[in-house]
Design a protein around this motif. Sequence first.
Motif, mmCIF file in Angstrom:
data_model
loop_
_atom_site.group_PDB
_atom_site.id
_atom_site.type_symbol
_atom_site.label_atom_id
_atom_site.label_comp_id
_atom_site.label_asym_id
_atom_site.label_seq_id
_atom_site.Cartn_x
_atom_site.Cartn_y
_atom_site.Cartn_z
ATOM 1 N N LEU A 37 0.823 -1.218 0.000
ATOM 2 C CA LEU A 37 0.000 0.000 0.000
ATOM 3 C C LEU A 37 0.857 1.268 0.000
ATOM 4 C CD1 LEU A 37 -2.830 1.215 0.061
ATOM 5 C CD2 LEU A 37 -2.681 1.249 2.554
ATOM 6 N N ALA A 74 -5.442 -12.607 9.745
ATOM 7 C CA ALA A 74 -5.020 -11.865 8.549
ATOM 8 C C ALA A 74 -3.776 -11.023 8.807
ATOM 9 C CB ALA A 74 -6.163 -10.976 8.063
ATOM 10 N N HIS A 78 4.464 -12.310 7.755
ATOM 11 C CA HIS A 78 5.137 -13.367 6.986
ATOM 12 C C HIS A 78 6.194 -14.057 7.852
ATOM 13 C CE1 HIS A 78 3.089 -11.933 3.474
ATOM 14 N NE2 HIS A 78 3.789 -10.818 3.372
ATOM 15 N N ILE A 106 11.001 -7.045 4.855
ATOM 16 C CA ILE A 106 9.620 -6.996 4.351
ATOM 17 C C ILE A 106 8.795 -8.106 4.997
ATOM 18 C CG2 ILE A 106 8.228 -7.359 2.252
ATOM 19 C CD1 ILE A 106 10.664 -5.852 0.849
ATOM 20 N N GLY A 114 -2.654 -9.347 4.153
ATOM 21 C CA GLY A 114 -2.409 -8.226 3.243
ATOM 22 C C GLY A 114 -1.945 -8.712 1.878
ATOM 23 N N ILE A 161 -13.294 -9.819 -1.583
ATOM 24 C CA ILE A 161 -13.501 -8.895 -0.451
ATOM 25 C C ILE A 161 -14.210 -7.638 -0.966
ATOM 26 C CG2 ILE A 161 -12.416 -7.588 1.425
ATOM 27 C CD1 ILE A 161 -9.900 -9.333 1.020
ATOM 28 N N GLU A 165 -15.673 -4.495 3.489
ATOM 29 C CA GLU A 165 -15.361 -5.721 4.222
ATOM 30 C C GLU A 165 -13.867 -5.804 4.557
ATOM 31 O OE1 GLU A 165 -18.542 -9.037 2.791
ATOM 32 O OE2 GLU A 165 -16.958 -8.591 1.365
ATOM 33 N N ILE A 166 -13.564 -6.691 5.522
ATOM 34 C CA ILE A 166 -12.176 -6.923 5.951
ATOM 35 C C ILE A 166 -11.923 -8.427 5.954
ATOM 36 C CG2 ILE A 166 -10.596 -6.782 7.929
ATOM 37 C CD1 ILE A 166 -12.000 -4.197 8.729
ATOM 38 N N LEU A 167 -10.795 -8.818 5.410
ATOM 39 C CA LEU A 167 -10.352 -10.211 5.556
ATOM 40 C C LEU A 167 -9.833 -10.365 6.978
ATOM 41 C CD1 LEU A 167 -9.591 -12.982 4.219
ATOM 42 C CD2 LEU A 167 -7.369 -11.958 3.706
ATOM 43 N N HIS A 190 15.144 -11.941 -4.188
ATOM 44 C CA HIS A 190 14.161 -11.052 -3.567
ATOM 45 C C HIS A 190 13.236 -10.373 -4.571
ATOM 46 C CE1 HIS A 190 16.550 -11.880 -0.154
ATOM 47 N NE2 HIS A 190 17.502 -11.018 -0.409
ATOM 48 N N GLN A 191 13.043 -10.999 -5.723
ATOM 49 C CA GLN A 191 12.118 -10.421 -6.699
ATOM 50 C C GLN A 191 10.830 -11.211 -6.711
ATOM 51 O OE1 GLN A 191 13.714 -10.349 -10.655
ATOM 52 N NE2 GLN A 191 13.982 -8.133 -10.539
HETATM 53 C C1 LIG Z 1 10.651 -4.436 -2.217
HETATM 54 C C2 LIG Z 1 9.494 -5.380 -2.083
HETATM 55 C C3 LIG Z 1 9.621 -6.671 -2.543
HETATM 56 C C4 LIG Z 1 8.557 -7.574 -2.435
HETATM 57 N N1 LIG Z 1 8.728 -8.834 -2.918
HETATM 58 C C5 LIG Z 1 7.709 -9.694 -2.866
HETATM 59 C C6 LIG Z 1 7.864 -11.018 -3.354
HETATM 60 O O1 LIG Z 1 8.922 -11.436 -3.818
HETATM 61 N N2 LIG Z 1 6.778 -11.831 -3.283
HETATM 62 C C7 LIG Z 1 5.579 -11.417 -2.758
HETATM 63 O O2 LIG Z 1 4.640 -12.207 -2.710
HETATM 64 N N3 LIG Z 1 5.424 -10.175 -2.264
HETATM 65 C C8 LIG Z 1 6.458 -9.311 -2.289
HETATM 66 N N4 LIG Z 1 6.285 -8.045 -1.766
HETATM 67 C C9 LIG Z 1 4.960 -7.643 -1.200
HETATM 68 C C10 LIG Z 1 4.766 -8.170 0.223
HETATM 69 O O3 LIG Z 1 4.420 -9.526 0.158
HETATM 70 C C11 LIG Z 1 3.614 -7.485 0.947
HETATM 71 O O4 LIG Z 1 3.711 -7.908 2.277
HETATM 72 C C12 LIG Z 1 2.207 -7.809 0.502
HETATM 73 O O5 LIG Z 1 2.027 -7.662 -0.866
HETATM 74 C C13 LIG Z 1 1.184 -6.888 1.111
HETATM 75 O O6 LIG Z 1 1.050 -7.186 2.454
HETATM 76 P P1 LIG Z 1 0.933 -6.025 3.510
HETATM 77 O O7 LIG Z 1 0.561 -6.667 4.780
HETATM 78 O O8 LIG Z 1 2.138 -5.184 3.495
HETATM 79 O O9 LIG Z 1 -0.381 -5.217 2.974
HETATM 80 P P2 LIG Z 1 -0.614 -3.649 2.658
HETATM 81 O O10 LIG Z 1 0.439 -3.144 1.766
HETATM 82 O O11 LIG Z 1 -0.821 -2.939 3.952
HETATM 83 O O12 LIG Z 1 -1.992 -3.796 1.910
HETATM 84 C C14 LIG Z 1 -2.061 -4.331 0.595
HETATM 85 C C15 LIG Z 1 -3.497 -4.184 0.055
HETATM 86 O O13 LIG Z 1 -4.375 -5.095 0.701
HETATM 87 C C16 LIG Z 1 -5.412 -4.408 1.410
HETATM 88 N N5 LIG Z 1 -5.570 -5.114 2.678
HETATM 89 C C17 LIG Z 1 -4.566 -5.437 3.523
HETATM 90 N N6 LIG Z 1 -5.021 -6.172 4.543
HETATM 91 C C18 LIG Z 1 -6.361 -6.321 4.335
HETATM 92 C C19 LIG Z 1 -7.384 -7.017 5.065
HETATM 93 N N7 LIG Z 1 -7.119 -7.689 6.178
HETATM 94 N N8 LIG Z 1 -8.649 -6.980 4.556
HETATM 95 C C20 LIG Z 1 -8.909 -6.301 3.409
HETATM 96 N N9 LIG Z 1 -7.977 -5.655 2.683
HETATM 97 C C21 LIG Z 1 -6.705 -5.649 3.146
HETATM 98 C C22 LIG Z 1 -4.915 -2.967 1.566
HETATM 99 O O14 LIG Z 1 -5.975 -2.034 1.645
HETATM 100 C C23 LIG Z 1 -4.101 -2.799 0.281
HETATM 101 O O15 LIG Z 1 -4.946 -2.492 -0.791
HETATM 102 C C24 LIG Z 1 7.336 -7.150 -1.826
HETATM 103 C C25 LIG Z 1 7.203 -5.844 -1.339
HETATM 104 C C26 LIG Z 1 8.260 -4.966 -1.448
HETATM 105 C C27 LIG Z 1 8.106 -3.576 -0.911
#
Ligand SMILES: Cc1cc2nc3c(=O)[nH]c(=O)nc-3n(C[C@H](O)[C@H](O)[C@H](O)COP(=O)(O)OP(=O)(O)OC[C@H]3O[C@@H](n4cnc5c(N)ncnc54)[C@H](O)[C@@H]3O)c2cc1C
Length: 284
Positions: A37, A74, A78, A106, A114, A161, A165-167, A190-191
Amino acid sequence: MIPAQFDYLAPTTVDEALAALAEHGDDAKILAGGQSLLPVLRMRLNAPEMVIDLNKIPELRGVRDDGDHLVIGAMTRHSDIAMDPQIGEHAALLQKAVHHLADEQIRHRGTFGGALAHADPAGDMGAPALALGCEFVIAGRDGVRNVAADDFFVDLFETAIGEDEILTAVRVPKHTGWGAHYEKFVRVAHQWPIVAVAAAVKVDGGTITEARVGLTNMGSTPLRARAVEDALRGQPATEDAVRDAAARAAEGANPPSDLNGDAEYRAHLATVLTRRAVLTAAGV
Ligand SMILES: Cc1cc2nc3c(=O)[nH]c(=O)nc-3n(C[C@H](O)[C@H](O)[C@H](O)COP(=O)(O)OP(=O)(O)OC[C@H]3O[C@@H](n4cnc5c(N)ncnc54)[C@H](O)[C@@H]3O)c2cc1C
């Protein structure tokens, strides 16, 4: 860049968060780990007027045993998924996959819910959740509903969703005693994967009795490789049998073409990675 100005709320219960969502509607956005986000806000691809932070809601975090399922909140990070002994025993595929997700920092902020709610087709948690047949627990003002994994991922960055609503949790059927492996293909560490394959396999007396295979980045949503699953069932756990089944990995998929590879290349990769993932999961 700096995000556009927004107001901020940090409720301490799911009910408060739902009330805030209902009040602010389209103008609100939920914040979990912020790892997807915040980049979106900083690039001003989205400019919500209200950000509702779920980090202060304890009921959304943790892993509990519920008989034949594990229930993962939720907001479980990780890094918690990576370390949890119950997940290691009953849903090892999630642990195998999460080790490949981004980097340590991360993984300490990003959350299981998320990542699934974000529904990036290249995200690493979707295919394992689909392969394990998870159920998604979604709360709204009218109550709680459970959505099957097959119905959860709707399209690119779109899930079941609703906006109000919220997961809250993910119910994971126990796969105790199954072998598991996540095979991810990237150019640099890390990609996000160019393609990845999640495999959970049950072997009994040298025969594959059940197999569940999920594909990452082979379409607009995570996909089940059902042709492979059908072809594996009842086969001996041998290299030849797995190679033949894995050749069907791209059936029904619609892989994207981009700078990392075209659709034909991805289709080929899917067969190779499926073979490796299934062989490792089956212990061959
Ligand atoms: C540099 C970088 C590298 C990454 N590499 C990878 C990778 O290799 N593989 C991978 O899978 N991911 C990768 N990610 C993403 C990472 O997995 C994030 O953790 C994930 O995509 C989003 O999780 P978050 O908890 O940070 O959610 P947020 O960023 O806080 O939210 C993501 C979205 O989901 C919505 N949301 C979040 N929680 C809920 C909920 N409970 N109910 C309803 N809506 C919700 C938010 O409103 C938003 O739209 C990377 C991120 C970065 C910055």
